[in-house]
Design an enzyme around this catalytic site. Sequence first.
Site, PDB file in Angstrom:
ATOM      1  N   SER A 297       0.600  -1.220   0.211  1.00  0.00           N
ATOM      2  CA  SER A 297      -0.151  -0.188  -0.519  1.00  0.00           C
ATOM      3  C   SER A 297       1.047   1.203  -0.170  1.00  0.00           C
ATOM      4  CB  SER A 297      -0.991  -0.150   1.409  1.00  0.00           C
ATOM      5  OG  SER A 297      -1.813   1.082   1.598  1.00  0.00           O
TER       6      SER A 297
ATOM      7  N   TYR B  78      -1.444  -0.978   9.743  1.00  0.00           N
ATOM      8  CA  TYR B  78      -1.602  -1.207   9.471  1.00  0.00           C
ATOM      9  C   TYR B  78      -0.107  -0.543   8.385  1.00  0.00           C
ATOM     10  CZ  TYR B  78      -3.881  -1.383   4.683  1.00  0.00           C
ATOM     11  OH  TYR B  78      -4.089  -1.920   3.383  1.00  0.00           O
TER      12      TYR B  78
END
Length: 296
Positions: free
Chosen positions: A191, A204
């Site tokens: 990401s 995360y």
Amino acid sequence: MPQEEPQLPDPVTLHPRPPFPDQEQDHPGSTERMEPRPDHGEDSYQGHDVLLDRAAVVTGGDSGIGRAVCLAFAREGADVVFTHLPEEPDEAAETARLIRAAGRKAVPVACDIRDEEQCAALIDRAVHELGRIDLLVNNAAYQMSQPDGIKAITTEQFDRVMKTNLYGMFWLTRKALEYMPRGGSIVNTTSVQGYRPSPHLLDYAMTKSAIISFTHGLAQMLAERGIRVNGVAPGPVWTPLIPATMPDATKFGEQSPLGRPAQPAEMAPAYVFLASPQASYITGEIVNATGGTPLP
């Protein structure tokens, strides 16, 4: 007579832009309830058999990027085993329908990848159903926004994020490599958060940085075996995880230079390319699909 100029797709206006309707869902979220509904390529993705007769395993294939990858792989000629959460049989059924409509075999498997035994069983099931594993896409992930920062991240949440995003990827990859032949390919979903962490997604973001390192290291380890390992780093993507884990999704994606979030369909071609023979000299790389956000 001069020819008319072709109407090229404008990436700024190609898909919906925020603000979006106010919407909030319980995790894991529902595609059907999203407004606008995500585009997985149902009406747009055209395959060219670049993955013909490949056997693929995709985690988190019930919705979002995972569903788009499953659809694209099938239309490129692959059979697909994909995971879904036990509470998402309807989402999984739709992904399976799309795969079968492309004329390929679909095997949905309810699997909690936080459990090592379930990961091993998934790979064994894939080999039983498809005969082998040529492609592995580690895509399943969990996040939960915590605007109050580290003090709000419980040990339970931290464990869930780490085990879903890292342990599951590690266990599945290790097991799949028992069966993957030369020419096989692994694609991991990282990401933009792996490079530019948002404070409210601290745990995360940590895992997404780790996935980048895992991809780089594993690619070097497996090069002599003829197995390529790459990753895709999406920016903001419009999936059920957003209204299910973000306190306010109305402005989601507006921070990107293109001014909107990506649709899952816009991510799938990167996975297809990295999995295909056309990427035969590409390993240890991360394809950044961030909508223009500059990365280090």
